[in-house]
Design a protein around this motif. Structure first.
Motif, short mmCIF file in Angstrom:
data_model
loop_
_atom_site.label_atom_id
_atom_site.label_comp_id
_atom_site.label_asym_id
_atom_site.label_seq_id
_atom_site.Cartn_x
_atom_site.Cartn_y
_atom_site.Cartn_z
N PRO A 94 0.79 -1.24 0.00
CA PRO A 94 0.00 0.00 0.00
C PRO A 94 0.82 1.29 0.00
N ASP A 95 2.03 1.27 0.52
CA ASP A 95 2.83 2.49 0.60
C ASP A 95 3.98 2.54 -0.39
N ASP A 96 3.94 1.68 -1.42
CA ASP A 96 5.00 1.67 -2.42
C ASP A 96 5.01 2.97 -3.23
N TYR A 97 6.14 3.19 -3.88
CA TYR A 97 6.34 4.34 -4.77
C TYR A 97 6.53 3.79 -6.18
N ILE A 98 5.96 4.47 -7.16
CA ILE A 98 6.15 4.09 -8.56
C ILE A 98 6.61 5.34 -9.29
N MET A 99 7.82 5.28 -9.85
CA MET A 99 8.38 6.44 -10.54
C MET A 99 8.20 6.32 -12.05
N PHE A 100 7.89 7.46 -12.66
CA PHE A 100 7.77 7.59 -14.10
C PHE A 100 8.65 8.75 -14.52
N GLY A 101 9.33 8.62 -15.66
CA GLY A 101 10.22 9.67 -16.15
C GLY A 101 9.51 10.66 -17.04
N LYS A 102 10.26 11.65 -17.46
CA LYS A 102 9.69 12.69 -18.32
C LYS A 102 9.30 12.12 -19.67
N GLU A 103 8.34 12.78 -20.29
CA GLU A 103 7.74 12.28 -21.52
C GLU A 103 8.74 12.09 -22.65
N SER A 104 9.72 12.96 -22.78
CA SER A 104 10.63 12.89 -23.93
C SER A 104 11.75 11.87 -23.77
N ALA A 105 12.08 11.47 -22.55
CA ALA A 105 13.25 10.62 -22.38
C ALA A 105 13.11 9.52 -21.33
N GLY A 106 12.05 9.54 -20.54
CA GLY A 106 11.90 8.54 -19.49
C GLY A 106 12.83 8.79 -18.31
N ILE A 107 13.05 7.75 -17.54
CA ILE A 107 13.94 7.82 -16.38
C ILE A 107 15.37 7.65 -16.90
N PRO A 108 16.33 8.46 -16.42
CA PRO A 108 17.71 8.33 -16.90
C PRO A 108 18.28 6.92 -16.70
N GLU A 109 19.08 6.52 -17.66
CA GLU A 109 19.67 5.18 -17.70
C GLU A 109 20.45 4.83 -16.42
N GLU A 110 21.16 5.81 -15.85
CA GLU A 110 21.95 5.51 -14.64
C GLU A 110 21.05 5.14 -13.47
N ILE A 111 19.87 5.76 -13.37
CA ILE A 111 18.93 5.40 -12.30
C ILE A 111 18.38 4.00 -12.55
N LEU A 112 18.04 3.71 -13.80
CA LEU A 112 17.50 2.38 -14.14
C LEU A 112 18.55 1.29 -13.89
N SER A 113 19.79 1.54 -14.27
CA SER A 113 20.86 0.54 -14.07
C SER A 113 21.07 0.22 -12.60
N GLU A 114 20.95 1.22 -11.75
CA GLU A 114 21.13 1.02 -10.31
C GLU A 114 19.95 0.27 -9.68
#
Length: 165
Positions: A94-114
């Motif tokens: 119930p208290d999870d977080y779901i992140m979405f990136g900006k429309e033109s590029a999404g979440i940066p690759e370095e954040i996704l890789s980590e």
């Protein structure tokens, strides 16, 4: 539930997401820079009269977000077209977080890789780049809420009897 928008660019998308958050009792976290001013009429129009009821916090950057939401480090899913797992493969709390990136590029690759193990995707057919951001948020948010029994949400409606002459 918590929806996190990293550097959103389009006010109508953020307004629509805000309305979905109000309708579901979900907190919205906006991480700057934003591609618009929060008081623009477009965002109010998309959020309609619901915007004033939105539980929203704006952060100066991702470090500010994590500093003020330390639980997010352990309870965050990252929505991306680059994920190996689908949004249905996850058991949301119930208290999870779901992140979405900006429309033109999404979440940066370095954040996704980590965070590769907690990256999730919405399956799509063909070579389409991605779905609209507000649609993606709605799909994943409602799956998470469904898994938690739509806690505290109105589950039934009522039809009004009409008489025809």
């Amino acid at each position: 539930m918590n929806i996190v928008l990293l550097e959103p660019e389009i006010p109508a998308n953020t307004g629509n997401i805000g309305r979905s958050c109000v309708a579901t009792g979900t907190r919205l976290h906006l991480i700057e820079p934003l591609g618009f001013r929060i008081n623009e009429k477009e965002i109010r129009r998309a959020g309609m009269d619901y915007w004033k009821n939105l539980d929203v916090t704006i952060y100066s950057d991702i470090n500010d977000f994590y500093e003020k939401n330390p639980a997010a480090r352990e309870h965050m899913y990252f929505a991306t077209t680059k994920a190996h797992h689908t949004y249905k493969d996850v058991e949301y709390k119930p208290d999870d977080y779901i992140m979405f990136g900006k429309e033109s590029a999404g979440i940066p690759e370095e954040i996704l890789s980590e965070n590769e193990d907690t990256c999730i995707r919405i399956p799509m057919w063909g070579d389409i780049r991605s779905l609209n951001l507000s649609n993606s948020v709605a799909i994943i948010l409602y799956e998470a809420l469904s898994q938690n029994g739509f806690e505290k949400m109105q589950l039934t409606g009522e039809l009004h009897k009409l008489t025809y002459k």
